[in-house]
Enzyme design. Structure first.
Site, PDB file in Angstrom:
ATOM      1  N   ARG A 233      38.382  25.438  -1.263  1.00  0.00           N
ATOM      2  CA  ARG A 233      37.474  25.117  -0.333  1.00  0.00           C
ATOM      3  C   ARG A 233      38.053  25.465   1.035  1.00  0.00           C
ATOM      4  O   ARG A 233      37.393  25.878   2.117  1.00  0.00           O
ATOM      5  CB  ARG A 233      37.032  23.739  -0.365  1.00  0.00           C
ATOM      6  N   GLU A 353      31.779  27.193  -4.606  1.00  0.00           N
ATOM      7  CA  GLU A 353      32.903  26.332  -4.601  1.00  0.00           C
ATOM      8  C   GLU A 353      32.811  24.995  -3.933  1.00  0.00           C
ATOM      9  O   GLU A 353      33.154  24.371  -3.322  1.00  0.00           O
ATOM     10  CB  GLU A 353      34.192  26.853  -3.578  1.00  0.00           C
TER      11      GLU A 353
HETATM   12  N1  CAA Z   1      41.846  15.917  -7.837  1.00  0.00           N
HETATM   13  C1  CAA Z   1      42.374  15.318  -8.961  1.00  0.00           C
HETATM   14  N2  CAA Z   1      41.323  14.817  -9.858  1.00  0.00           N
HETATM   15  C2  CAA Z   1      39.992  14.725  -9.379  1.00  0.00           C
HETATM   16  C3  CAA Z   1      39.666  15.473  -8.300  1.00  0.00           C
HETATM   17  C4  CAA Z   1      40.482  15.808  -7.335  1.00  0.00           C
HETATM   18  N3  CAA Z   1      40.217  16.320  -6.292  1.00  0.00           N
HETATM   19  N4  CAA Z   1      38.161  15.170  -8.089  1.00  0.00           N
HETATM   20  C5  CAA Z   1      37.903  14.291  -9.322  1.00  0.00           C
HETATM   21  N5  CAA Z   1      39.014  14.245 -10.000  1.00  0.00           N
HETATM   22  C6  CAA Z   1      38.941  13.656 -11.367  1.00  0.00           C
HETATM   23  C7  CAA Z   1      38.472  12.161 -11.257  1.00  0.00           C
HETATM   24  O1  CAA Z   1      39.450  11.288 -11.170  1.00  0.00           O
HETATM   25  C8  CAA Z   1      38.236  11.978 -12.633  1.00  0.00           C
HETATM   26  O2  CAA Z   1      39.091  11.842 -13.581  1.00  0.00           O
HETATM   27  P1  CAA Z   1      39.520   9.963 -14.137  1.00  0.00           P
HETATM   28  O3  CAA Z   1      38.218   9.992 -14.903  1.00  0.00           O
HETATM   29  O4  CAA Z   1      40.628  10.244 -15.282  1.00  0.00           O
HETATM   30  O5  CAA Z   1      39.684   9.257 -13.024  1.00  0.00           O
HETATM   31  C9  CAA Z   1      37.320  13.252 -13.094  1.00  0.00           C
HETATM   32  O6  CAA Z   1      38.109  14.400 -12.227  1.00  0.00           O
HETATM   33  C10 CAA Z   1      35.967  13.072 -13.172  1.00  0.00           C
HETATM   34  O7  CAA Z   1      35.705  13.020 -11.833  1.00  0.00           O
HETATM   35  P2  CAA Z   1      34.346  12.406 -11.412  1.00  0.00           P
HETATM   36  O8  CAA Z   1      34.113  11.017 -12.180  1.00  0.00           O
HETATM   37  O9  CAA Z   1      34.431  12.045 -10.018  1.00  0.00           O
HETATM   38  O10 CAA Z   1      33.343  13.299 -11.725  1.00  0.00           O
HETATM   39  P3  CAA Z   1      31.772  13.662 -11.466  1.00  0.00           P
HETATM   40  O11 CAA Z   1      31.275  14.181 -12.598  1.00  0.00           O
HETATM   41  O12 CAA Z   1      31.037  12.447 -10.970  1.00  0.00           O
HETATM   42  O13 CAA Z   1      32.007  14.871 -10.458  1.00  0.00           O
HETATM   43  C11 CAA Z   1      32.426  16.519  -8.721  1.00  0.00           C
HETATM   44  C12 CAA Z   1      32.966  15.530  -9.672  1.00  0.00           C
HETATM   45  C13 CAA Z   1      33.401  16.163  -7.466  1.00  0.00           C
HETATM   46  C14 CAA Z   1      31.057  16.438  -8.320  1.00  0.00           C
HETATM   47  C15 CAA Z   1      32.724  17.702  -9.475  1.00  0.00           C
HETATM   48  O14 CAA Z   1      31.926  17.938 -10.775  1.00  0.00           O
HETATM   49  C16 CAA Z   1      32.476  18.842  -8.551  1.00  0.00           C
HETATM   50  O15 CAA Z   1      33.347  19.433  -7.802  1.00  0.00           O
HETATM   51  N6  CAA Z   1      31.588  19.991  -8.844  1.00  0.00           N
HETATM   52  C17 CAA Z   1      31.395  21.015  -7.986  1.00  0.00           C
HETATM   53  C18 CAA Z   1      31.954  22.177  -8.733  1.00  0.00           C
HETATM   54  C19 CAA Z   1      32.249  23.489  -7.944  1.00  0.00           C
HETATM   55  O16 CAA Z   1      32.904  23.317  -6.772  1.00  0.00           O
HETATM   56  N7  CAA Z   1      32.029  24.384  -8.467  1.00  0.00           N
HETATM   57  C20 CAA Z   1      32.430  25.648  -7.795  1.00  0.00           C
HETATM   58  C21 CAA Z   1      32.388  26.855  -8.805  1.00  0.00           C
HETATM   59  S1  CAA Z   1      34.007  28.003  -8.451  1.00  0.00           S
HETATM   60  C22 CAA Z   1      33.513  28.899  -7.367  1.00  0.00           C
HETATM   61  O17 CAA Z   1      32.459  28.988  -6.665  1.00  0.00           O
HETATM   62  C23 CAA Z   1      34.347  30.213  -7.378  1.00  0.00           C
HETATM   63  C24 CAA Z   1      33.872  31.459  -6.788  1.00  0.00           C
HETATM   64  O18 CAA Z   1      33.637  32.273  -7.611  1.00  0.00           O
HETATM   65  C25 CAA Z   1      33.654  31.855  -5.197  1.00  0.00           C
END
Ligand code: CAA
Length: 370
Positions: A233, A353
């Site tokens: 990001r 992302e």
């Molecule tokens: N670091 C470490 N662990 C993390 C974390 C972080 N930054 N963020 C979340 N976690 C962990 C949580 O602690 C949790 O683990 P535990 O249950 O063991 O505590 C687990 O991950 C699940 O987290 P959440 O319960 O918060 O999960 P959620 O389903 O509510 O949502 C979210 C999490 C932040 C919304 C996540 O799904 C997310 O980031 N979604 C967006 C995905 C994304 O960015 N996709 C981009 C695709 S890649 C791309 O675009 C590349 C390209 O080609 C340019």
């Protein structure tokens, strides 16, 4: 020095042909090769593995300069640096680093990061791609979507569900090589912006992935994706910043030569105030980007600052490019003045992302903790 080198490269090597590549969706293959030779593809990787050993601030500066001219080239650079190289260097073992990181960091090979699926974009834990443990290999099946460098990459980090019962704790990430049996590259996406970059869906049909290609302990894949994306990001925030500052510079220059009502249009307050707002917003975004990069370099947690930087810089990119087109008037609406392309390119920074809405989830959950 790094900023100047990136600026010169962008002006001399990326600017020629950028409109044509955008029009014909042509991947900047030669330019990416040169970027590899100059060390832009593995900037933060340790020299031990062929990288530049630079900090995140340097990377952000280079990303900004490349993105001012060609955001299609900069997304290739961003994915390779901050998702693929970072992920392997930080969490991979010696085998992964010697076999895969070295060629990626030196630009001999290109990487892709495969998390998104038809039904798992923002909701990244809902992985449908499966990797079933078969003893000394995993059998990989499923589809990935919107994969940057999808057709051009050599090595792919693929996230997959290995144990459905365990939900996000049953997810793993694997290094998959192009050409492995059962790995098919789908058609290229016809996109609004960043049209020079190469975006595809990918299909995995009974692909045998050797066990040693799993990164980290069993079940580490979702944490891997989240931690890697936090740094990614910062890369995309830098890209957004570059798109905004590129559009601002074009608009400023244009306003000093274009005349209306008997004077250069910059002498009209309606235009001068737009430029003042644009630069103020860009500076605000720049300090958020640098703060996140600095926190990463200091070993501090940068989940929230990276999300803030991306949220703000992508909003600024959108607003500033729209205003840059407005300042150019009719000329802004045609390709040769570049700003219409920057406006189209800006939009993706609010989507990939992690969408702006996802950044707000990350920020709000962080600020409400304890
Ligand atoms: N670091 C470490 N662990 C993390 C974390 C972080 N930054 N963020 C979340 N976690 C962990 C949580 O602690 C949790 O683990 P535990 O249950 O063991 O505590 C687990 O991950 C699940 O987290 P959440 O319960 O918060 O999960 P959620 O389903 O509510 O949502 C979210 C999490 C932040 C919304 C996540 O799904 C997310 O980031 N979604 C967006 C995905 C994304 O960015 N996709 C981009 C695709 S890649 C791309 O675009 C590349 C390209 O080609 C340019």
């Amino acid at each position: 020095m790094i900023r100047d080198a990136a600026r010169d490269f962008a002006k001399n090597e990326l600017l020629p042909g950028v409109i044509e590549r955008d029009t014909h969706q042509k991947f900047p293959a030669e330019q990416i090769k040169k970027m590899g030779e100059l060390g832009f593809m593995g900037m933060m990787v340790s020299p031990e593995y062929g990288g530049g050993g630079m900090d995140t601030i340097s990377y952000a500066l280079a990303m900004e300069e490349i993105s001012k001219i060609d955001a299609s080239a900069s997304v290739v650079m961003s994915v390779n640096n901050s998702l693929v190289c970072y992920g392997i260097e930080k969490f991979g073992n010696d085998y992964h680093k010697h076999k895969y990181l070295v060629p990626l960091a030196t630009g001999q090979k290109l990487g892709a990061f495969c998390l998104s699926e038809p039904e798992a974009g923002s909701d990244a834990t809902s992985q449908r791609t499966t990797a079933i443990d078969q003893g000394d290999y995993y059998l990989l099946n499923g589809t990935k979507n919107w994969i940057t460098n999808g057709g051009t990459a050599d090595y792919y980090l693929v996230v997959a569900q290995t144990d459905k019962e365990k939900k996000h704790k049953g997810i793993n990430v694997f290094i998959v090589e192009k050409g492995w049996e059962g790995f098919e590259i789908g058609p290229k996406e016809d996109k609004l912006g960043i049209r020079g970059s190469d975006t595809h869906s990918l299909n995995f049909n009974d692909v045998k992935v050797p066990k040693e290609n799993r990164i980290g302990d069993d079940g580490f894949g979702f944490t891997f994706a989240m931690k890697t994306l936090s740094g990614g990001r910062i890369g995309i925030a830098s890209q957004a910043l570059g798109i905004a500052s590129g559009a601002y510079e074009l608009a400023r220059n244009y306003s000093k030569v274009r005349k209306a009502f008997g004077t250069e249009i910059c002498n009209h307050q309606a235009i001068a105030f737009k430029l003042a707002d644009m630069l103020t917003e860009i500076e605000a975004a720049r300090y958020l980007v640098w703060k996140a990069a600095w926190e990463k370099d200091q070993g501090l947690n940068y989940d929230i600052s990276g999300a803030m930087a991306k949220l703000k810089a992508s909003q600024v990119a959108m607003n500033v490019t729209v205003e840059a087109v407005q300042i150019h008037g009719g000329n802004g609406y045609v390709k040769e003045y570049h700003v219409e392309r920057l406006m189209r390119d800006a939009k993706i920074t609010q989507i990939y992302e992690g969408t702006s809405e996802i950044q707000k989830i990350v920020i709000s959950r962080g600020l409400l903790k304890d």
